[in-house]
Structure formats: C-alpha cells, structure tokens
Design a protein around this motif. Structure first.
Motif, PDB file in Angstrom:
ATOM      1  N   TYR A 164       0.822  -1.199   0.000  1.00  0.00           N
ATOM      2  CA  TYR A 164       0.000   0.000   0.000  1.00  0.00           C
ATOM      3  C   TYR A 164       0.864   1.259   0.000  1.00  0.00           C
ATOM      4  O   TYR A 164       2.054   1.224   0.337  1.00  0.00           O
ATOM      5  CB  TYR A 164      -0.892   0.034   1.242  1.00  0.00           C
ATOM      6  N   TRP A 264     -10.152  -2.487  -0.919  1.00  0.00           N
ATOM      7  CA  TRP A 264      -8.794  -2.609  -0.380  1.00  0.00           C
ATOM      8  C   TRP A 264      -7.793  -1.729  -1.154  1.00  0.00           C
ATOM      9  O   TRP A 264      -6.675  -2.143  -1.442  1.00  0.00           O
ATOM     10  CB  TRP A 264      -8.337  -4.073  -0.392  1.00  0.00           C
ATOM     11  N   LEU A 291      -8.832  -0.777   7.584  1.00  0.00           N
ATOM     12  CA  LEU A 291      -7.773   0.217   7.721  1.00  0.00           C
ATOM     13  C   LEU A 291      -8.079   1.221   8.829  1.00  0.00           C
ATOM     14  O   LEU A 291      -7.214   1.550   9.644  1.00  0.00           O
ATOM     15  CB  LEU A 291      -7.572   0.954   6.390  1.00  0.00           C
ATOM     16  N   HIS A 331       1.075   2.362   8.906  1.00  0.00           N
ATOM     17  CA  HIS A 331       1.123   2.807   7.521  1.00  0.00           C
ATOM     18  C   HIS A 331       2.138   3.912   7.254  1.00  0.00           C
ATOM     19  O   HIS A 331       1.947   4.753   6.369  1.00  0.00           O
ATOM     20  CB  HIS A 331      -0.273   3.258   7.085  1.00  0.00           C
TER      21      HIS A 331
END
Length: 360
Positions: A164, A264, A291, A331
């Motif tokens: 990601y 996603w 998330l 993240h």
C-alpha cells in the motif's frame, strides 16, 4: 541491497500521486541502509513542473527514450532488485528490458492496480501486458484483498503482494495553524471521481453557504460551476500538504470507480490526512473498515446529507487523533519499506532457483 526503480516520476509531484509515494518509500528504504537509483523518463510535462532535483536518499537520473536505458545496463544487471512502476511511458518495452537485463529480483509496482487490470482486460494498457506480468518475480500492488489472488490465478504472477501507499510522519504531522475551511479535498481531477466530489463537497457547499470549503489539485476543467464558498487551489506542492490538512476541519477522501469496485485500495491522501490528525470523511468501499474503524477513526458518507450532518456535528478531533495513532502504527513509510525489503528477500530464493533450473 541495491535497488533500481524505473518509475513515472520522482522529480515532479505535479498532477500525479506517484512522486510523493516514491519519495516516502525510497527515503525510508535508503534509511535501512540500501542503495537506490531512480530512473525517470524525461518528459516535458514533468520537466516544466519539477519540485525535486537532487534527492539526498537516492540517485536520480533521466532518460529520453527506451534506447537510452542502455546507459544503465550494468546498474540494472547488478542490482539486487529492479522495480518498474505503473504508467511509465513505453512501460511494456521498459519492462521487457528490465526482465532481460536484471540479474536480481524483478518487480512491477502497480500504484493503480484496478485501473491497470481494467485496461488489460480492454486491451488498452500501454505499460503492462499479460506476458510481462508472468515474467515479473513480484507484483507489488496498491490494492490488497481478493485482487491479489486474481493477479496470480488469472494472469500468472508468481507472487502478488500488497504494498500500500504510505506516509512520511516527519512531513505529515499536525501543524499549529488556524482552521480556514470546514471541508477540503486534495486530488487531481478525474472523470470518475468527479460525481462523488460533486455529491460530497460541491453540493454540500451549495447547501451550506456560510461554511468554507477548498479543492486543491490540477487539471480541473474550466466549466465546473464552483460555489462561491469553495476556494480553488490549482496546485499544492507536497511541502504545503500538512499545513493544508491542518487548516481543514475535515478532509474528504474520494476514490476512483475501479478502486471502489476492487476494494482494499487506500489512497495516499487518506494516510496523509490521518497523519496530520485531520478527521476524514470518505466514500465507501470494501476493505476500508480494515484500515480505519468507521465511526471511531473515520466517517463514511454515502450522500450529501451525511457530510452536512458531520460538519454540523463538528466533533471530529478525537476521531482525528485515533486515526493518526492507527496510521502511525501501521502505515508509515518505514513500515512499508520493511515490507518491501521482506518481499524482495522472499522472492530472491525463488529467482535463484529459477535461474539454476534454466542453467540446468
């Protein structure tokens, strides 16, 4: 580890989200002790809008054509890993050379996975082909979930892994500025995002003339009827993103149609706004709840009324703090660089065994 990346752009963030993604990821990857060379196609659009000339975390070089890549043949051949990114001009030819020349792991980094797969299905993708997918050791995808299995099963990728987008917490953090807007959106114009932007911001602004809004991003057509209380910013350089988010009561996240269908598929703007502690209002798609927790870390909005209600409520500070904590834990660019390193190391034995089999 020596890494060569052939990506759309590192030098210019104008009209694309690739540059900020590469900058954050490669800064963190180099901080882990690795050597990075970024090769960028020298095109007029980005050349006239460059905001990074000499990165201190990697070497940056430009090539004018596929033939000119031969100047870096030895670097590509000796690298531990070579990554080719989505939307690279002449990406199919570039990918073929990377697969032919590379002695290490080869990977395709798809920052636009659902768009790419839709274009391949339509026979309209000029930077990736089904044959190339099978030839890359790794398919690194901005989209996770069921799409990864589809890439392996339908297109023959040896290994499809989610990588990601991420955020640099040093660049994206709360700034001590006054709130200028009740709701903002940061993103380049996209035909398929525009209806959602109209529903979740433009129509909201029309309904709330006493509130202030802003849309920052390039390439919006001249014919859009912006309400008087919507400020337009044609281009906002990355250095000003954190201040922009911090001056926003809420940040709007709008997702492209192909990415909504795939699910996603978080955008880099989602993580950037959260890292700044700005509460987020988002459109709805599968995987988002994995998330950020709806109602606790993010507000999900289906229509204009949902956004109006959130702005009137105006109690997003706690939500912004919770989202920031989640994003900083999972993240950041450092976390993503560690994942990239692990994916490359996982693929290295596979690459070595395949080479031995060919030699035998």
């Amino acid at each position: 580890m020596k890494l060569v990346v052939l990506g759309l752009s590192l030098s210019s963030s104008w009209g694309n989200g690739h540059a900020t993604t590469y900058r954050a990821l490669l800064t963190a990857f180099a901080a882990r002790g690795h050597e990075v060379l970024f090769l960028e196609r020298d095109v007029p659009w980005y050349a006239s809008h460059r905001d990074l000339w000499h990165p201190d975390y990697c070497d940056l070089a430009f090539y004018g054509s596929v033939d000119e890549l031969s100047r870096w043949h030895s670097e590509i051949a000796s690298a531990d890993a070579v990554i080719v990114g989505s939307y690279v001009p002449d990406g199919i030819a570039v990918g073929r050379l990377a697969q032919q020349w590379a002695g290490g792991v080869t990977a395709f980094y798809d920052i636009d996975t659902p768009v790419t797969l839709a274009r391949i299905a339509d026979g309209d993708c000029d930077y990736l082909s089904p044959q190339l997918i099978a030839g890359y050791d790794l398919y690194l995808s901005f989209t996770g979930g069921p799409t990864l299995e589809l890439i392996e099963r339908r297109h023959g990728a040896p290994a499809a892994r989610a990588l990601y987008c991420s955020v640099d917490p040093d660049a994206y953090r709360p700034r001590p500025v006054e709130k200028r807007w009740d709701l903002t959106y940061l993103g380049t114009y996209s035909v398929d995002r525009q209806p959602t932007l109209e529903r979740l911001l433009i129509d909201v602004a029309a309904r709330m003339p006493d509130r202030r809004f802003a849309v920052a991003g390039a390439q919006y057509p001249a014919g859009i009827a912006w309400p008087a209380n919507v400020e337009r910013i044609d281009h906002l350089p990355p250095a000003l993103h954190a201040e922009f988010y911090s001056a926003s009561g809420y940040a709007l996240n709008v997702t492209r149609a192909d990415m909504i269908r795939a699910g996603w598929s978080p955008s880099v703007r989602l993580f950037e706004a959260a890292a700044c502690g700005t509460p987020i209002i988002s459109d709805i798609w599968p995987g988002l709840d994995e998330l950020l927790a709806p109602g606790e870390e993010i507000i999900l909005a289906a229509d204009t009324e949902d956004v109006v209600a959130a702005i009137i409520d105006g109690d997003g500070e706690a939500m912004g703090r919770k989202a920031r904590s989640r994003v900083l834990a999972l993240h950041t660019a450092s976390a993503r660089a560690a994942e990239l390193e692990a994916h490359i190391r996982e693929a290295t034995p596979v690459r070595a065994n395949a080479s031995l089999a060919e030699a035998g």
